[in-house]
Scaffold this motif. Structure first.
Motif, PDB file in Angstrom:
ATOM      1  N   ALA A 220       5.929  -2.514 -19.676  1.00  0.00           N
ATOM      2  CA  ALA A 220       6.296  -1.354 -18.860  1.00  0.00           C
ATOM      3  C   ALA A 220       6.305  -1.773 -17.402  1.00  0.00           C
ATOM      4  N   ARG A 221       7.403  -1.541 -16.713  1.00  0.00           N
ATOM      5  CA  ARG A 221       7.501  -1.892 -15.290  1.00  0.00           C
ATOM      6  C   ARG A 221       7.704  -0.628 -14.467  1.00  0.00           C
ATOM      7  N   LEU A 222       6.753  -0.383 -13.595  1.00  0.00           N
ATOM      8  CA  LEU A 222       6.852   0.751 -12.678  1.00  0.00           C
ATOM      9  C   LEU A 222       7.270   0.179 -11.326  1.00  0.00           C
ATOM     10  N   ILE A 223       8.523   0.468 -10.936  1.00  0.00           N
ATOM     11  CA  ILE A 223       9.057  -0.119  -9.703  1.00  0.00           C
ATOM     12  C   ILE A 223       9.096   0.941  -8.609  1.00  0.00           C
TER      13      ILE A 223
ATOM     14  N   SER B 230       0.843  -1.196   0.000  1.00  0.00           N
ATOM     15  CA  SER B 230       0.000   0.000   0.000  1.00  0.00           C
ATOM     16  C   SER B 230       0.875   1.241   0.000  1.00  0.00           C
ATOM     17  N   THR B 231       0.295   2.349  -0.427  1.00  0.00           N
ATOM     18  CA  THR B 231       1.053   3.593  -0.529  1.00  0.00           C
ATOM     19  C   THR B 231       0.158   4.779  -0.199  1.00  0.00           C
ATOM     20  N   ALA B 232       0.782   5.844   0.268  1.00  0.00           N
ATOM     21  CA  ALA B 232       0.024   7.074   0.532  1.00  0.00           C
ATOM     22  C   ALA B 232       0.030   7.989  -0.687  1.00  0.00           C
ATOM     23  N   GLU B 233       0.921   7.682  -1.641  1.00  0.00           N
ATOM     24  CA  GLU B 233       1.040   8.525  -2.840  1.00  0.00           C
ATOM     25  C   GLU B 233      -0.035   8.134  -3.841  1.00  0.00           C
ATOM     26  N   THR B 234      -1.295   8.209  -3.416  1.00  0.00           N
ATOM     27  CA  THR B 234      -2.353   7.661  -4.260  1.00  0.00           C
ATOM     28  C   THR B 234      -2.502   8.422  -5.575  1.00  0.00           C
ATOM     29  N   THR B 235      -2.422   9.766  -5.506  1.00  0.00           N
ATOM     30  CA  THR B 235      -2.647  10.558  -6.714  1.00  0.00           C
ATOM     31  C   THR B 235      -1.558  10.309  -7.750  1.00  0.00           C
ATOM     32  N   LEU B 236      -0.301  10.355  -7.280  1.00  0.00           N
ATOM     33  CA  LEU B 236       0.816  10.145  -8.199  1.00  0.00           C
ATOM     34  C   LEU B 236       0.730   8.757  -8.829  1.00  0.00           C
TER      35      LEU B 236
ATOM     36  N   ALA C   7       7.017   8.586 -11.166  1.00  0.00           N
ATOM     37  CA  ALA C   7       7.816   7.509 -10.573  1.00  0.00           C
ATOM     38  C   ALA C   7       8.962   8.101  -9.763  1.00  0.00           C
ATOM     39  N   ALA C   8       9.646   9.097 -10.360  1.00  0.00           N
ATOM     40  CA  ALA C   8      10.768   9.728  -9.659  1.00  0.00           C
ATOM     41  C   ALA C   8      10.285  10.387  -8.375  1.00  0.00           C
ATOM     42  N   ARG C   9       9.097  11.021  -8.437  1.00  0.00           N
ATOM     43  CA  ARG C   9       8.533  11.678  -7.255  1.00  0.00           C
ATOM     44  C   ARG C   9       8.282  10.686  -6.128  1.00  0.00           C
ATOM     45  N   MET C  10       7.941   9.464  -6.535  1.00  0.00           N
ATOM     46  CA  MET C  10       7.621   8.457  -5.524  1.00  0.00           C
ATOM     47  C   MET C  10       8.866   7.686  -5.105  1.00  0.00           C
ATOM     48  N   GLY C  11      10.003   8.082  -5.649  1.00  0.00           N
ATOM     49  CA  GLY C  11      11.254   7.406  -5.298  1.00  0.00           C
ATOM     50  C   GLY C  11      11.447   6.107  -6.065  1.00  0.00           C
ATOM     51  N   GLY C  12      10.696   5.943  -7.138  1.00  0.00           N
ATOM     52  CA  GLY C  12      10.793   4.722  -7.929  1.00  0.00           C
ATOM     53  C   GLY C  12      11.294   5.004  -9.334  1.00  0.00           C
ATOM     54  N   SER C  13      11.049   4.075 -10.239  1.00  0.00           N
ATOM     55  CA  SER C  13      11.534   4.254 -11.597  1.00  0.00           C
ATOM     56  C   SER C  13      10.641   3.526 -12.588  1.00  0.00           C
ATOM     57  N   LEU C  14      10.772   3.924 -13.873  1.00  0.00           N
ATOM     58  CA  LEU C  14       9.979   3.317 -14.939  1.00  0.00           C
ATOM     59  C   LEU C  14      10.934   2.601 -15.893  1.00  0.00           C
ATOM     60  N   HIS C  15      10.641   1.347 -16.188  1.00  0.00           N
ATOM     61  CA  HIS C  15      11.484   0.594 -17.128  1.00  0.00           C
ATOM     62  C   HIS C  15      10.618   0.093 -18.271  1.00  0.00           C
ATOM     63  N   LEU C  16      11.057   0.374 -19.497  1.00  0.00           N
ATOM     64  CA  LEU C  16      10.320  -0.082 -20.671  1.00  0.00           C
ATOM     65  C   LEU C  16      11.191  -1.077 -21.419  1.00  0.00           C
TER      66      LEU C  16
ATOM     67  N   GLY D  36       2.225  13.286 -26.315  1.00  0.00           N
ATOM     68  CA  GLY D  36       3.678  13.235 -26.176  1.00  0.00           C
ATOM     69  C   GLY D  36       4.094  13.447 -24.736  1.00  0.00           C
ATOM     70  N   LEU D  37       3.120  13.396 -23.824  1.00  0.00           N
ATOM     71  CA  LEU D  37       3.440  13.661 -22.416  1.00  0.00           C
ATOM     72  C   LEU D  37       3.272  12.434 -21.525  1.00  0.00           C
ATOM     73  N   GLY D  38       2.524  11.439 -22.023  1.00  0.00           N
ATOM     74  CA  GLY D  38       2.134  10.316 -21.179  1.00  0.00           C
ATOM     75  C   GLY D  38       3.277   9.681 -20.428  1.00  0.00           C
ATOM     76  N   LEU D  39       4.315   9.217 -21.144  1.00  0.00           N
ATOM     77  CA  LEU D  39       5.413   8.523 -20.485  1.00  0.00           C
ATOM     78  C   LEU D  39       6.266   9.488 -19.673  1.00  0.00           C
ATOM     79  N   ALA D  40       6.341  10.750 -20.125  1.00  0.00           N
ATOM     80  CA  ALA D  40       7.068  11.753 -19.333  1.00  0.00           C
ATOM     81  C   ALA D  40       6.382  11.933 -17.986  1.00  0.00           C
ATOM     82  N   ILE D  41       5.048  11.925 -17.991  1.00  0.00           N
ATOM     83  CA  ILE D  41       4.291  12.041 -16.741  1.00  0.00           C
ATOM     84  C   ILE D  41       4.580  10.840 -15.846  1.00  0.00           C
ATOM     85  N   VAL D  42       4.566   9.633 -16.444  1.00  0.00           N
ATOM     86  CA  VAL D  42       4.818   8.421 -15.656  1.00  0.00           C
ATOM     87  C   VAL D  42       6.218   8.484 -15.036  1.00  0.00           C
ATOM     88  N   ALA D  43       7.213   8.851 -15.870  1.00  0.00           N
ATOM     89  CA  ALA D  43       8.592   8.890 -15.376  1.00  0.00           C
ATOM     90  C   ALA D  43       8.732   9.913 -14.253  1.00  0.00           C
TER      91      ALA D  43
END
Lengths: 448, 222
Positions: free
Chosen positions: A442-445, A339-345, A423-432, A413-420
């Motif tokens: 797509a793996r959001l870790i 579970s996470t508190a970063e629900t919106t992100l 992810a960075a905001r949540m301290g994680g990362s996006l791998h394609l 042209g923003l979708g993946l930029a938003i995800v990345a």
């Protein structure tokens, strides 16, 4: 008191005052002790001298009584000494002689030694020396008031200069502190005269050492604000430019609709306008989402929510889109895993990933979205059977406004930029990565 | 007038394509630098409308490439970035004109006519042949005192022939000018338009070259 200068002045004056008062008290006490000692010895010496003068020769009692005063006056030249009085009494109680200025009454009723007596309404300290052989008693005394005066004079003499120094000290403190604070005034003026556009660093060199940490901190803040504003500005400029293209499309299609020679052309232009409006609307939404993930409203807000539930909610939201596209969406996420508190992100990131996957998929295919735990991370894996990302475009897909060669018309042209970014905001990362058998994975870790 | 449009935005690309066709041009639309390279290499376009930001590269790069290869094809840059610096960079890279988004179709058409006019060394929007003056801006003709109106497709066929007087244009070439690459072509339409043109201009104005196509009749000696 909020004024540094005023506070400093008050503290210094108070401290100086206390020191001054203590010094005054101490001087008074020690001077009094010394004065008593010195004057007592003088009384005693004078009495003995008068007695010996009478005993040993020559001098009459009258002369001897005067001599007590003169001798001391010569020795000290001390003007107060005229208050030293001498009386010579016969043992039978008759006044034989007295010095000039001696009080009317008998100086002492006591026998030999020191005594304090009130004579004619004044307090006197007296030394009495009796000579039983020659039948006289010498009394030498001085007025207590004189002694007090003497102590007062010594004390004042010592403290008056200090008292005079006090206003001078205050003035000096006032000026010096003011001078020191002028750098602050200068700093304030430099800041208040600045236009909002000037975020250059403040000059540290002329400031006193004490102010430099603050100026350095201010400069650090200015740098950060400047960088943030630059990012914002370039983002706004980019966004504005990106919106101009769909606007140009709308403008052109509107002109075509107006000048169309036949209904078919006009209808076609109107359909294009609808698509253009949809695309522009989506772009604005994505811009807002980008701004939202870049500037979240404070740190993790609200209670933690189950990751699986969040993924399911996104899937439910996108079910109508999947239906329209003819793509089935399969969610496998065990509840209670993470579970996470970063629900919106998280929801913004997941929505973009799933939406991308759905839109990339050919009709009839399945998009799978799964949540699992792997080592130190929670992993959201979204897999599709779309054309995948070409190797040439792979390094650029998370750049803002990057649209691949096969971009759909509705892409911003923003979708993946938003995800990345999310992810960075949540301290994680996006791998394609390319998916085995075709498509994209797509793996959001995110950290556990 | 054949125009190559390089624009990746679907709605705008379609708008340019349809709009320029309605304005009497024969546009072709490509969406990437790679497709643009192929199109330029294949066919003689008379001008290029080039978007600055394309999915597989920058329009500026494409433009520099084009100029380095020695091409002097008129290029009109179409871009959302129309600040001074951007315009200077674009023009220095070899663009002949610059138009910021959004724009109006009549302005784009006028600029394209001006570009091709300049490239062909003409001062006015008029093509002349055998006493006929064809106004490319108004898509109409004038012969002596007589004003001749043409339909858009008639004009497109006639303009294609008058741009290269004397050369033979095949039916396929003319169909391409009328419909572009991607559209379905109605059969016989070229014949129909040539028939109408002959009715307006005289039967001898356009000659049929058997097995090859159509050309303008040689200018009558005056």
């Amino acid at each position: 008191m909020s004024s540094i200068r005023g506070r400093l002045l008050a503290i210094l004056l108070l401290a100086t005052g206390v020191i001054w008062l203590s010094a005054a008290l101490w001087t008074q006490v020690s001077t009094r002790a010394q004065v008593i000692q010195v004057l007592d010895r003088r009384l005693e010496e004078s009495a003995r001298m008068v007695a010996s003068l009478i005993r040993e020769g020559g001098l009459s009692v009258d002369q001897a009584a005067q001599a007590a005063r003169m001798e001391r006056a010569d020795a000290d030249g001390f003007h107060l000494l005229h208050q030293l009085s001498c009386q010579i009494w016969g043992l039978d109680g008759t006044l034989i002689s007295e010095s000039a200025g001696a009080p009317e009454g008998r100086l002492s009723e006591a026998g030999n030694g020191f005594s304090e007596n009130e004579v004619d309404g004044e307090l006197w300290r007296v030394f009495t020396l009796a000579d039983p052989e020659l039948d006289f008693r010498v009394m030498v005394g001085d007025a207590q008031a004189m002694r007090d005066q003497l102590v007062r004079n010594v004390t004042l003499g010592q403290l008056a200069p200090t008292a005079l120094m006090l206003p001078l000290l205050a003035a000096l403190i006032w000026l010096t502190v003011g001078r020191g604070l002028r750098s602050l005034d200068r700093l304030g003026a430099a800041l208040s005269n600045r236009p909002a556009s000037d975020l250059g660093p403040l000059d540290e060199a002329p400031a006193p050492r004490e102010l430099r940490p603050m100026i350095a901190a201010l400069n650090g803040l200015l740098r950060r604000v400047d960088a943030a504003r630059d990012r914002e500005r370039s983002f706004t400029a980019f966004a504005a430019h990106e919106l101009k293209t769909p606007l140009a499309g709308l403008q052109t299609q509107a002109e075509i609709a107006r000048m169309a020679p036949d209904t078919a052309t006009r209808t076609r232009a109107l359909v294009q306008i609808e698509q253009g409006v949809k695309r522009t609307d989506r772009m604005v939404k994505q811009l807002l989402a980008m701004t939202a993930v870049e500037h979240p409203p404070g740190a993790a807000s609200g209670a933690p929510q189950d990751g699986a539930a969040l993924l399911q909610a996104v899937a439910d939201d996108l079910a109508p889109l999947a239906g329209r596209l003819g793509v089935s969406l399969q969610v496998s996420a065990p509840p209670g895993l993470w579970s996470t508190a970063e629900t919106t992100l998280l929801q913004t990131a997941l929505r973009n990933l799933v939406e991308n996957a759905l839109q990339a998929s050919p009709r009839g295919e399945t998009v799978s979205a799964a949540l699992s735990l792997e080592g130190a991370g929670a992993v959201f894996e979204i897999r599709d059977r779309g054309p995948g990302i070409s190797d040439a475009e792979r390094p650029h897909v998370t750049e803002r406004f990057f649209r691949g060669a096969g971009a759909t018309t509705s892409g911003s042209g923003l979708g993946l930029a938003i995800v990345a970014t999310a992810a960075a905001r949540m301290g994680g990362s996006l791998h394609l990565s390319p998916r085995e058998g075709g498509g994209e994975c797509a793996r959001l870790i995110l950290p556990r | 007038m054949r125009i190559l449009i390089v624009e990746d935005d679907a709605v705008l690309g379609d708008g340019l394509s349809v709009g320029l066709r309605l304005s009497g041009f024969s546009p072709e639309l490509v969406e990437t630098c790679a497709d643009a390279r192929h199109a330029i290499a294949m066919e003689g376009f008379e001008a290029v409308v080039l978007d600055l930001m394309l999915p597989d590269g920058s329009g500026l790069e494409l433009l520099r490439e084009l100029r380095q290869s020695g091409s002097d094809m008129p290029v009109l840059m179409l871009t959302a970035r129309d600040g001074l610096d951007d315009r200077v960079t674009g023009l220095d890279a070899g663009a002949d004109d610059y138009l910021g988004k959004p724009f109006e179709l009549p302005e784009l058409s006028a600029r394209l006519r001006a570009l091709t006019r300049r490239a062909q060394g003409r001062a006015e929007n008029l093509l002349h042949w055998n006493g006929l003056a064809l106004d490319t801006a108004r898509m109409s003709g004038r012969r002596g005192p007589e004003e001749i109106a043409f339909s858009r497709r008639e004009y497109t066929v006639l303009a294609a022939l008058m741009e290269r007087p004397g050369s033979i244009l095949s039916k396929a070439t003319l169909e391409e000018r009328l419909y572009g690459w991607q559209e379905d072509i109605e059969s016989n339409t070229v014949e129909v338009h040539v028939h109408h043109l002959r009715a307006k201009l005289g039967s001898g104005f356009i000659q049929t070259v058997r097995g090859a196509g159509y050309r303008l009749a040689p200018e009558a000696a005056t």
